[in-house]
Design an enzyme around this catalytic site. Sequence first.
Site, mmCIF file in Angstrom:
data_model
loop_
_atom_site.group_PDB
_atom_site.id
_atom_site.type_symbol
_atom_site.label_atom_id
_atom_site.label_comp_id
_atom_site.label_asym_id
_atom_site.label_seq_id
_atom_site.Cartn_x
_atom_site.Cartn_y
_atom_site.Cartn_z
ATOM 1 C CG HIS A 1 45.227 40.126 46.283
ATOM 2 N ND1 HIS A 1 45.191 40.728 47.518
ATOM 3 C CD2 HIS A 1 44.981 38.805 46.502
ATOM 4 C CE1 HIS A 1 44.930 39.816 48.448
ATOM 5 N NE2 HIS A 1 44.800 38.636 47.857
ATOM 6 C CE LYS B 1 41.205 40.822 46.530
ATOM 7 N NZ LYS B 1 40.058 39.914 46.502
HETATM 8 N N1 LIG Z 1 38.425 33.331 49.555
HETATM 9 C C1 LIG Z 1 39.631 33.379 49.061
HETATM 10 O O1 LIG Z 1 40.629 33.004 49.702
HETATM 11 C C2 LIG Z 1 39.772 33.867 47.642
HETATM 12 C C3 LIG Z 1 40.879 33.540 46.868
HETATM 13 C C4 LIG Z 1 40.914 33.972 45.548
HETATM 14 C C5 LIG Z 1 39.851 34.706 45.008
HETATM 15 N N2 LIG Z 1 38.800 35.021 45.829
HETATM 16 C C6 LIG Z 1 37.621 35.750 45.319
HETATM 17 O O2 LIG Z 1 36.909 34.903 44.423
HETATM 18 C C7 LIG Z 1 36.265 35.692 43.429
HETATM 19 C C8 LIG Z 1 36.708 35.204 42.048
HETATM 20 O O3 LIG Z 1 38.070 35.441 41.900
HETATM 21 P P1 LIG Z 1 38.869 35.118 40.537
HETATM 22 O O4 LIG Z 1 40.228 35.683 40.709
HETATM 23 O O5 LIG Z 1 38.704 33.681 40.210
HETATM 24 O O6 LIG Z 1 38.026 36.033 39.513
HETATM 25 P P2 LIG Z 1 37.743 35.807 37.961
HETATM 26 O O7 LIG Z 1 38.903 35.168 37.307
HETATM 27 O O8 LIG Z 1 37.256 37.125 37.449
HETATM 28 O O9 LIG Z 1 36.513 34.761 37.944
HETATM 29 C C9 LIG Z 1 35.210 35.097 38.263
HETATM 30 C C10 LIG Z 1 34.288 34.184 37.449
HETATM 31 O O10 LIG Z 1 32.951 34.390 37.891
HETATM 32 C C11 LIG Z 1 32.140 34.025 36.826
HETATM 33 N N3 LIG Z 1 30.796 34.542 36.917
HETATM 34 C C12 LIG Z 1 30.345 35.809 36.771
HETATM 35 N N4 LIG Z 1 29.004 35.860 36.908
HETATM 36 C C13 LIG Z 1 28.605 34.587 37.132
HETATM 37 C C14 LIG Z 1 27.335 33.988 37.347
HETATM 38 N N5 LIG Z 1 26.204 34.711 37.328
HETATM 39 N N6 LIG Z 1 27.284 32.650 37.558
HETATM 40 C C15 LIG Z 1 28.396 31.907 37.551
HETATM 41 N N7 LIG Z 1 29.623 32.409 37.340
HETATM 42 C C16 LIG Z 1 29.732 33.750 37.138
HETATM 43 C C17 LIG Z 1 32.832 34.563 35.586
HETATM 44 O O11 LIG Z 1 32.432 33.664 34.579
HETATM 45 P P3 LIG Z 1 32.477 33.906 33.001
HETATM 46 O O12 LIG Z 1 33.920 33.893 32.635
HETATM 47 O O13 LIG Z 1 31.730 32.768 32.462
HETATM 48 O O14 LIG Z 1 31.806 35.237 32.727
HETATM 49 C C18 LIG Z 1 34.314 34.463 35.950
HETATM 50 O O15 LIG Z 1 34.947 33.380 35.296
HETATM 51 C C19 LIG Z 1 36.654 37.144 43.731
HETATM 52 O O16 LIG Z 1 35.650 37.734 44.513
HETATM 53 C C20 LIG Z 1 37.950 36.997 44.535
HETATM 54 O O17 LIG Z 1 38.207 38.082 45.382
HETATM 55 C C21 LIG Z 1 38.739 34.622 47.108
#
Ligand SMILES: NC(=O)c1ccc[n+]([C@@H]2O[C@H](COP(=O)([O-])OP(=O)(O)OC[C@H]3O[C@@H](n4cnc5c(N)ncnc54)[C@H](OP(=O)(O)O)[C@@H]3O)[C@@H](O)[C@H]2O)c1
Length: 282
Positions: A159, A163
């Site tokens: 990844h 991540k």
């Molecule tokens: N299930 C799947 O197939 C899959 C696929 C991809 C990713 N994921 C998972 O999804 C999660 C996010 O991944 P990502 O790559 O998108 O990460 P990312 O780019 O770091 O995004 C995470 C977001 O969460 C927000 N956040 C933090 N605290 C919050 C709160 N209290 N309320 C609302 N929003 C909040 C942050 O917002 P701010 O920018 O406003 O601080 C940030 O934009 C990870 O755990 C990843 O492993 C899962």
Amino acid sequence: MIKVCMVGLGKTGSVIAKNLLKSKDLKLVMALCSPGSEKEGKDLGELLNTRDTGILVMGSDKLSDNLKLYKPDVAVDFSTPDACVHNMEVFAKHKVNMVIGTTGFTKSQEQRIESIVKQYKIGVVMAPNITLGVNVVKFVSELVSSLLFDYDVEISEAHHRNKKDSPSGTAIKIADSILKARKIKERNFIYDRSMVHKREDNEIGISSIRAGGIVGVHKVIFAGENDMVELTHQSFSREAFAEGAKKAIRFIAGKKGMYDMDDVLNLKTVLQNYLMEDYAII
Ligand SMILES: NC(=O)c1ccc[n+]([C@@H]2O[C@H](COP(=O)([O-])OP(=O)(O)OC[C@H]3O[C@@H](n4cnc5c(N)ncnc54)[C@H](OP(=O)(O)O)[C@@H]3O)[C@@H](O)[C@H]2O)c1
């Protein structure tokens, strides 16, 4: 029309939100960022580089008041484990069902999620692996592992550099489903091969790469003395996550209880037809 709240507008949540805006049967009504984030108060369209949407991005500290106003049916969470569990308590009190794509929960956070589902009688899809393709790899891995029941299994995943959790939730899910297919109760997962003893029979090695902008790769190998089967899933674009999220939203709307993507994609039924008693042919 199912009303949806998007939680987390990072790399994945933004792509899902953009995709939801084009949906005919799903209506995005709320979008949440972290409290105090620079995204707060902006029109969602500005963040997504589209036309204005009329949806103002709000900090999750304002969730409770806005739920009364916008009344979403389902919340889709791609944020962080702590934020997800915290926001879930609020969603549950308002009877909002959830699709949880966030990964990296601790055991106690997983237990808390289960108890919230029971306490408030809501519906939740836990989807650490939300794409159709990777679920098919999991499904085929179960089948192959019961056919090649004495082959060694190793899983690797790659990844992007940002991540936070490793190994991926998907890699663990694949490993668990292989144990289930082989009727093995104890986990014997090896995350680090810098050791001096030889491999044990029931061991499953799980290794991770974190580099650059890799969207997601999962590889499962089944190796015997003389040959090897290899299954690989590779995500090219985060649109695959959006397609899986939409399926999960449609599935969970109006339901109660805990589900996973096997339920959403109806893979359990198909698998049961294959994995009958004594199916292994070798
Ligand atoms: N299930 C799947 O197939 C899959 C696929 C991809 C990713 N994921 C998972 O999804 C999660 C996010 O991944 P990502 O790559 O998108 O990460 P990312 O780019 O770091 O995004 C995470 C977001 O969460 C927000 N956040 C933090 N605290 C919050 C709160 N209290 N309320 C609302 N929003 C909040 C942050 O917002 P701010 O920018 O406003 O601080 C940030 O934009 C990870 O755990 C990843 O492993 C899962």
